[in-house]
Design an enzyme around this catalytic site. Structure first.
Site, PDB file in Angstrom:
ATOM      1  N   HIS A 284      11.084   3.692  -8.069  1.00  0.00           N
ATOM      2  CA  HIS A 284      12.243   4.116  -8.925  1.00  0.00           C
ATOM      3  C   HIS A 284      13.486   3.746  -8.123  1.00  0.00           C
ATOM      4  O   HIS A 284      14.445   3.572  -8.877  1.00  0.00           O
ATOM      5  CB  HIS A 284      12.120   5.868  -9.074  1.00  0.00           C
ATOM      6  CG  HIS A 284      11.302   5.969 -10.481  1.00  0.00           C
ATOM      7  ND1 HIS A 284      11.556   5.604 -11.851  1.00  0.00           N
ATOM      8  CD2 HIS A 284      10.232   7.036 -10.493  1.00  0.00           C
ATOM      9  CE1 HIS A 284      10.475   5.940 -12.633  1.00  0.00           C
ATOM     10  NE2 HIS A 284       9.691   6.915 -11.936  1.00  0.00           N
TER      11      HIS A 284
ATOM     12  N   CYS B  56       4.961   8.560 -16.614  1.00  0.00           N
ATOM     13  CA  CYS B  56       6.400   8.526 -16.112  1.00  0.00           C
ATOM     14  C   CYS B  56       7.350   9.351 -16.944  1.00  0.00           C
ATOM     15  O   CYS B  56       7.215   9.143 -18.470  1.00  0.00           O
ATOM     16  CB  CYS B  56       6.908   7.349 -15.894  1.00  0.00           C
ATOM     17  SG  CYS B  56       8.682   7.295 -14.919  1.00  0.00           S
TER      18      CYS B  56
ATOM     19  N   HIS C 129       4.812   5.075  -6.450  1.00  0.00           N
ATOM     20  CA  HIS C 129       5.596   5.262  -7.912  1.00  0.00           C
ATOM     21  C   HIS C 129       7.176   5.742  -7.755  1.00  0.00           C
ATOM     22  O   HIS C 129       7.858   5.002  -8.442  1.00  0.00           O
ATOM     23  CB  HIS C 129       4.701   6.336  -8.703  1.00  0.00           C
ATOM     24  CG  HIS C 129       5.439   6.559 -10.134  1.00  0.00           C
ATOM     25  ND1 HIS C 129       4.733   6.323 -11.015  1.00  0.00           N
ATOM     26  CD2 HIS C 129       6.318   7.147 -10.243  1.00  0.00           C
ATOM     27  CE1 HIS C 129       5.234   6.560 -12.316  1.00  0.00           C
ATOM     28  NE2 HIS C 129       6.784   7.116 -11.695  1.00  0.00           N
ATOM     29  N   GLU C 130       7.387   6.591  -6.892  1.00  0.00           N
ATOM     30  CA  GLU C 130       8.779   6.936  -6.749  1.00  0.00           C
ATOM     31  C   GLU C 130       9.369   6.096  -5.775  1.00  0.00           C
ATOM     32  O   GLU C 130      10.726   5.859  -6.346  1.00  0.00           O
ATOM     33  CB  GLU C 130       8.434   8.120  -5.624  1.00  0.00           C
ATOM     34  CG  GLU C 130       7.812   9.651  -6.387  1.00  0.00           C
ATOM     35  CD  GLU C 130       8.176   9.756  -7.925  1.00  0.00           C
ATOM     36  OE1 GLU C 130       7.197  10.012  -8.544  1.00  0.00           O
ATOM     37  OE2 GLU C 130       9.287   9.601  -8.213  1.00  0.00           O
TER      38      GLU C 130
HETATM   39  O1  LIG Z   1       8.421   9.530 -11.055  1.00  0.00           O
HETATM   40  C1  LIG Z   1       7.996  10.653 -11.490  1.00  0.00           C
HETATM   41  N1  LIG Z   1       7.595  10.947 -12.754  1.00  0.00           N
HETATM   42  O2  LIG Z   1       7.995   9.882 -13.655  1.00  0.00           O
HETATM   43  C2  LIG Z   1       7.050  11.862 -13.014  1.00  0.00           C
HETATM   44  C3  LIG Z   1       5.915  12.037 -13.902  1.00  0.00           C
HETATM   45  N2  LIG Z   1       4.898  11.148 -13.483  1.00  0.00           N
HETATM   46  C4  LIG Z   1       3.801  11.509 -12.548  1.00  0.00           C
HETATM   47  O3  LIG Z   1       4.091  12.767 -12.035  1.00  0.00           O
HETATM   48  C5  LIG Z   1       2.829  10.878 -12.226  1.00  0.00           C
HETATM   49  C6  LIG Z   1       1.669  10.709 -13.095  1.00  0.00           C
HETATM   50  C7  LIG Z   1       0.524   9.782 -12.811  1.00  0.00           C
HETATM   51  C8  LIG Z   1       0.564   9.027 -11.791  1.00  0.00           C
HETATM   52  C9  LIG Z   1       1.781   9.070 -10.617  1.00  0.00           C
HETATM   53 CL1  LIG Z   1       1.861   8.149  -9.316  1.00  0.00          CL
HETATM   54  C10 LIG Z   1       2.767   9.763 -11.429  1.00  0.00           C
HETATM   55 CL2  LIG Z   1       4.219   9.874 -10.129  1.00  0.00          CL
HETATM   56 NI    NI Z   2       8.043   8.038 -12.808  1.00  0.00          NI
END
Ligand SMILES: O=CN(O)CCNC(=O)c1cccc(Cl)c1Cl
Ligand code: NI
Length: 186
Positions: free
Chosen positions: A160, A113, A156-157
Site C-alpha cells: 500500500h 482490501c 499487503h500493507e
Molecule cells: O490493507 C489492509 N486492509 O485493506 C484491511 C482489510 N484487509 C485485510 O485485513 C486482509 C484480508 C486478507 C488478507 C490480508 Cl493480507 C489482509 Cl491485510
Molecule cells: Ni489493503
C-alpha cells in the site's frame, strides 16, 4: 475514529502513489494518525463494535487508505485463539523488505482490501518468508523475520505504501493457478 466513509477506494490516486517517508520525532499529527489507524483495527476486530459502526474488519491499515500518502501502517494480527495475545500489534514506519525467501507464499483464501469494494478472487503471490526493517513510533530501527500469514499481511500493507493493490499479484489468465514453488497458506 475512522468509519468506512473515511477509507479511500480504488480509483483514488492516493492508492497508486509512492508514499513519503515519515521523519522523527513524529509530529503530533503523525502520532494521532498512528493512534487512529490502530484504533480502527481494534474496533473492526470486535464483533459488537464492528457491527455497531459498520466497519469491515482488518488486520492492517495503511496511511494511504485514510488519505495520507505517508509510509506508516498499523498492523494487528490476532492470535490463534480468542483470548490469545496478538501475533503482532504495532504501527510501523518506513518499512523495507531487506531479504526474502525464493519460495513464494499465497493465502489459500485469497485476500481482501478495505480500499477494494469488489473482492477479487485468486491466489495473491507473495514471498513466503521476509525480513523487514522498519522504524517504530519511537523512531527506533527494528528488524524482524516473518513467515506464513504474518509475512503475507506485512507484504499487503507495505505494498500500500508503494501504490500496489493485492489484485496486482493475481494471475490474470488463471487466478487459481497452482505451482510447486508456492506454499499455500491456510
Ligand atoms: O490493507 C489492509 N486492509 O485493506 C484491511 C482489510 N484487509 C485485510 O485485513 C486482509 C484480508 C486478507 C488478507 C490480508 Cl493480507 C489482509 Cl491485510
Ligand atoms: Ni489493503
Amino acid at each position: 475514529m475512522y468509519l468506512m466513509k473515511d477509507i479511500t477506494r480504488d480509483g483514488n490516486p492516493v492508492l497508486r502513489q509512492e508514499a513519503s517517508k515519515v521523519t522523527f520525532p513524529l509530529s503530533a499529527e503523525n502520532e494521532k494518525l498512528a493512534a487512529d489507524m490502530m484504533e480502527y483495527l481494534v474496533i473492526s476486530q470486535d464483533e459488537t463494535l464492528n457491527e455497531k459502526y459498520k466497519l469491515r474488519p482488518g488486520v492492517g491499515l495503511a496511511a494511504p487508505q485514510v488519505g495520507h500518502s505517508k509510509q506508516m501502517t498499523a498492523i494487528l494480527i490476532p492470535g490463534e485463539y480468542e483470548d490469545d495475545e496478538p501475533l503482532f500489534k504495532g504501527v510501523i514506519c518506513n518499512p523495507v523488505i531487506i531479504s526474502h525467501s525464493v519460495q513464494n507464499g499465497a493465502l489459500e483464501m485469497g485476500e481482501g482490501c478495505l480500499s477494494v469494494d469488489e473482492d477479487v478472487p485468486g491466489f495473491v503471490i507473495r514471498h513466503e518468508r521476509i525480513t523487514v526493517r522498519f522504524q517504530n513510533l519511537a523512531g527506533e530501527t527494528v528488524k524482524i523475520r516473518l513467515k506464513d500469514y504474518p509475512a503475507i499481511v506485512f507484504q499487503h500493507e507495505i505494498d500500500h505504501l508503494h501504490g500496489i493493490l493485492y489484485y496486482d499479484h493475481i494471475n490474470k489468465l488463471d487466478p487459481w493457478a497452482e505451482d510447486e514453488d508456492t506454499k499455500y497458506i491456510k
